[in-house]
Structure formats: structure tokens, C-alpha cells
Design a protein around this motif. Structure first.
Motif, short mmCIF file in Angstrom:
data_model
loop_
_atom_site.label_atom_id
_atom_site.label_comp_id
_atom_site.label_asym_id
_atom_site.label_seq_id
_atom_site.Cartn_x
_atom_site.Cartn_y
_atom_site.Cartn_z
N VAL A 103 0.67 -1.32 -0.19
CA VAL A 103 0.12 0.15 -0.08
C VAL A 103 0.81 1.46 0.02
O VAL A 103 0.54 2.02 -0.72
N ASN A 104 1.90 1.23 0.80
CA ASN A 104 2.64 2.45 0.78
C ASN A 104 3.52 2.63 -0.20
O ASN A 104 3.82 3.91 -0.92
N GLU A 105 4.00 1.26 -1.03
CA GLU A 105 4.66 1.65 -2.28
C GLU A 105 3.70 2.23 -3.66
O GLU A 105 4.09 3.17 -4.36
N LEU A 106 2.42 1.88 -3.46
CA LEU A 106 1.43 2.47 -4.31
C LEU A 106 1.33 3.73 -4.04
O LEU A 106 1.07 4.82 -4.99
N VAL A 107 1.13 4.36 -2.72
CA VAL A 107 1.08 5.79 -2.50
C VAL A 107 2.07 6.37 -3.14
O VAL A 107 2.01 7.56 -3.88
N LYS A 108 3.39 6.08 -2.94
CA LYS A 108 4.53 6.49 -3.78
C LYS A 108 4.39 6.71 -5.13
O LYS A 108 5.02 7.85 -5.57
N ILE A 109 4.06 5.75 -5.79
CA ILE A 109 3.75 5.69 -7.30
C ILE A 109 2.68 6.97 -7.65
O ILE A 109 2.85 7.72 -8.54
N ASP A 110 1.70 7.05 -6.80
CA ASP A 110 0.56 7.91 -7.08
C ASP A 110 1.51 9.56 -6.84
O ASP A 110 1.05 10.52 -7.36
N TYR A 120 2.84 14.43 -17.16
CA TYR A 120 2.10 13.01 -17.33
C TYR A 120 0.66 13.25 -18.13
O TYR A 120 0.26 12.33 -18.74
N ASP A 121 0.02 14.47 -17.75
CA ASP A 121 -1.05 14.77 -18.57
C ASP A 121 -0.73 14.83 -20.11
O ASP A 121 -1.63 14.34 -21.17
N TYR A 122 0.29 15.38 -20.36
CA TYR A 122 0.93 15.40 -21.78
C TYR A 122 1.15 13.83 -22.56
O TYR A 122 0.58 13.74 -23.72
N TYR A 123 1.43 13.14 -21.50
CA TYR A 123 1.53 11.81 -22.01
C TYR A 123 0.31 10.94 -22.24
O TYR A 123 0.22 10.34 -23.18
N LYS A 124 -0.40 11.11 -20.96
CA LYS A 124 -1.66 10.22 -21.30
C LYS A 124 -2.78 11.02 -22.30
O LYS A 124 -3.39 9.97 -22.84
N LEU A 167 13.38 14.43 -22.87
CA LEU A 167 12.22 13.79 -22.00
C LEU A 167 11.63 12.25 -22.42
O LEU A 167 10.81 11.81 -21.83
N ASP A 168 12.49 11.76 -23.33
CA ASP A 168 12.01 10.34 -23.54
C ASP A 168 12.37 9.21 -22.35
O ASP A 168 11.56 8.44 -22.41
N PHE A 169 13.31 9.66 -21.51
CA PHE A 169 13.11 8.76 -20.32
C PHE A 169 12.24 8.92 -19.46
O PHE A 169 11.52 7.75 -18.91
N MET A 170 11.79 10.07 -19.25
CA MET A 170 10.45 10.36 -18.44
C MET A 170 9.41 9.79 -19.10
O MET A 170 8.57 9.12 -18.13
N PHE A 171 9.13 9.72 -20.26
CA PHE A 171 7.77 9.22 -20.82
C PHE A 171 8.11 7.32 -20.71
O PHE A 171 6.88 6.95 -20.55
N ARG A 175 5.31 5.02 -18.33
CA ARG A 175 4.88 3.81 -18.92
C ARG A 175 5.28 2.55 -17.77
O ARG A 175 4.47 1.79 -17.64
N ALA A 176 6.79 2.73 -17.47
CA ALA A 176 6.86 1.70 -16.57
C ALA A 176 6.16 1.89 -15.04
O ALA A 176 5.73 0.63 -14.44
N TYR A 177 5.90 3.14 -14.71
CA TYR A 177 5.34 3.17 -13.32
C TYR A 177 3.86 2.75 -13.53
O TYR A 177 3.11 2.42 -12.59
N GLU A 178 3.27 2.82 -14.67
CA GLU A 178 1.83 2.26 -14.88
C GLU A 178 1.92 0.78 -14.64
O GLU A 178 0.99 0.26 -14.11
N MET A 179 2.86 0.25 -15.41
CA MET A 179 3.14 -1.31 -15.24
C MET A 179 3.30 -1.79 -13.86
O MET A 179 2.63 -2.62 -13.32
N LEU A 180 4.13 -1.04 -13.23
CA LEU A 180 4.46 -1.12 -11.89
C LEU A 180 3.34 -1.11 -10.80
O LEU A 180 2.96 -2.03 -10.21
N ARG A 181 2.41 -0.17 -11.24
CA ARG A 181 1.19 0.06 -10.11
C ARG A 181 0.25 -1.35 -10.44
O ARG A 181 -0.43 -1.64 -9.52
#
Length: 302
Positions: A103-110, A120-124, A167-171, A175-181
Motif C-alpha cells: 500500500v505504501n509503495e502504491l502511494v509513492k507511485i501516485d 503526465y497529462d501530456y503523455y496520457k 524527456l524520452d526517459f521520463m515518458f 509507462r513503467a510506473y503504470e505497469m508497476l502500479r
């Protein structure tokens, strides 16, 4: 670009298939994440070499590569590294502790997505108004775009300059953090629907080895008996360690009887040899390595 796009699409398909095979072969997240990282490093290198071999003819080709192709590969590598990192710190002593950790790790991702909400809005939303500065390597001003300041990712300054944009790494990280979540949420759900206790320790030595283990504990680290406040007797220590290590012993024997019938043990010698092997391994890992194997080294052999 068509050739590079084809290579990228084929590589992404291969990655999907290979990562599935790795997961089927190594079901535990700690193991499939570790096994995936070296493979994904090779894939990233293959992508870099393909980019060198087939240079971009237009800026739109460069934007497509760094906005869609490279981040898709890099995201998998970031994801696998993060799964490994989460697993090594994940508590396994109780379901409650593991649940609180996830739960704590999910809070960090959020929190990560919230801190980077503009990008993130630009990406989404699949925007493209800033692509000519986000996903192009050579820009006049990396810090501003149309009189507005833009975020600079320090990762841009690490690694080959021709294989990174602002910013290619940030994008890729989005994607990676969405998969991690998604992964952590599945792991959390699995904890909530199962009541499987954590893995138990299992002593695999002989009864004589276990007797010697009890005696070692008695000399070195004898615990306090919670009922008396005094150091545990040998019998109480024996029962305590039996519960902790689950040895295979005859039923109904007290410690003194087990000592009489168990014979001799070489547990201390085994432990000593194991430590020597481990120390030798560490020494081998830390020894200096001469990179000049095939060169003439000044002063050597003179």
C-alpha cells in the motif's frame, strides 16, 4: 525510417514473447525481474545500433522514434528494475506487514504521477504540441520553449548523447510506473484472498547436527525465557529452536535423550568450511583485475 520502424516493431513483439517465456519459467517476481534485465539491456543496445545504421531522414522520424519506440523498450527495463527493488524490501514475515508495504509503495507511485502531473497529462492525452523539443536531440534551448520554462531530465546528460532527448526517459518512466502500479495492485489482491503463511525455515541436517546447533545457541546467544526472565534451560532452548527450524527428529524425545542417541556431528566443521568458501568468494570478487591482458605492461617482465 521504414526499416528502423520495422526493426522496432519486430523487437517489441520479440520482447513481449520473451518476457512471457521468462515469467513462465520463473514464476516468482524476484526471479523473473532479475532474469529479464540482462535481456532488456541487450534489446536496448540492439535498438541503438539500429538507429545508428538507419539515420533519421526527417525530424518527424526522430520524434516518432524517441516518443514511441525507445520508451517502449526502456519502460520494460525500468519496470523490471523496480520490481526487483520492491521485492528485496518486501516483508515476508506476515501478510499484514506485506500489505502495508505494498500500500505504501502504491502511494509513492501516485505521488510520482502527482509531482509530474503536467508532463503526465501530456503523455496520457497523447498531446504533441511540444514534441519538437521533448523528443528531438539537438534543440536551441533545452530549458525554455516558446518563452515558457520546461523541465530538464538529468538522465539526458548520462549515456550516449545521440540516444537520448530531453524527456524520452521520463515518458518511459511513466509507462513503467503504470505497469508497476498494476503489478503491485495484483500482488496486493493476491495477499487479500490468500491465507498462505510465509515460507518456514527447515533444518536439513542430522539429529546430531541439531543437537550441536542447540549447544552453540546455548553458549553464544541463549535467549531469555519469557516465563522466568532467566536464560532458557537446554530443554526449553531445544523446544524453542525446534519450533523455529522444524528439524526432522524422532517424536517424544527430550534433549538429553536425543544427545545420547544422535551420535557425533561435524556441524561446526561444515560451518567453518562454508565460511572459508564464502570468504574466498568475496576475496576473488574484490581482487584487482588487470585490463591489459594482451598489452605490454611497462615494468612487467623487464
Amino acid at each position: 525510417m521504414e526499416e528502423l520502424k520495422k526493426i522496432g516493431d519486430e523487437l517489441l513483439q520479440e520482447i513481449t514473447e520473451q518476457l512471457l517465456k521468462i515469467r513462465l519459467d520463473k514464476p516468482d517476481p524476484e526471479h523473473w525481474s532479475q532474469a529479464s534485465v540482462p535481456y532488456l539491456q541487450q534489446c536496448l543496445e540492439r535498438l541503438y545500433q539500429a538507429m545508428i545504421r538507419y539515420p533519421f531522414a526527417k525530424r518527424t522520424e526522430e520524434i516518432h522514434f524517441f516518443k514511441h519506440i525507445k520508451p517502449a523498450v526502456m519502460a520494460q527495463l525500468i519496470f523490471m528494475c523496480e520490481v526487483h527493488n520492491k521485492e528485496i524490501y518486501r516483508p515476508n514475515s506476515s501478510i499484514d506487514k506485506a500489505t502495508r508495504y505494498l500500500v505504501n509503495e502504491l502511494v509513492k507511485i501516485d505521488g510520482f504521477f502527482t509531482r509530474n502531473n503536467v508532463l503526465y497529462d501530456y503523455y496520457k492525452e497523447k498531446l504533441d504540441g511540444s514534441d519538437i523539443i521533448f523528443f528531438v536531440r539537438n534543440v536551441k534551448d533545452r530549458f525554455n520553449f516558446r518563452d515558457l520554462p520546461i523541465e530538464v531530465d538529468p538522465v539526458y546528460y548520462y549515456g550516449p548523447k545521440d540516444f537520448s532527448t530531453g524527456l524520452d526517459f521520463m515518458f518511459a518512466k511513466f509507462r513503467a510506473y503504470e505497469m508497476l502500479r498494476d503489478h503491485l495492485e495484483i500482488e496486493l489482491e493476491a495477499l487479500q484472498i490468500t491465507d498462505v503463511p510465509p515460507d518456514e525455515l527447515k533444518f536439513t541436517g542430522s539429529p546430531a547436527d541439531f543437537v550441536q546447533l542447540v549447544e552453540i545457541f546455548g553458549v553464544k546467544v541463549r535467549p531469555v525465557d519469557p516465563d522466568t526472565g532467566e536464560p532458557m534451560t537446554e530443554q526449553k532452548l531445544f523446544e524453542f529452536l525446534k519450533q523455529a527450524f522444524n528439524p526432522s527428529l524422532p517424536n517424544g524425545l527430550d534433549f538429553n535423550t536425543l544427545k545420547l542417541i544422535s551420535g557425533n556431528s561435524d556441524l561446526i566443521e561444515q560451518m567453518s568450511e562454508a565460511l572459508k568458501r564464502k570468504y574466498k568468494q568475496w576475496e576473488d570478487e574484490e581482487r584487482d583485475i588487470d585490463y591489459r591482458k594482451d598489452e605490454d605492461v611497462p615494468g612487467d617482465g623487464d
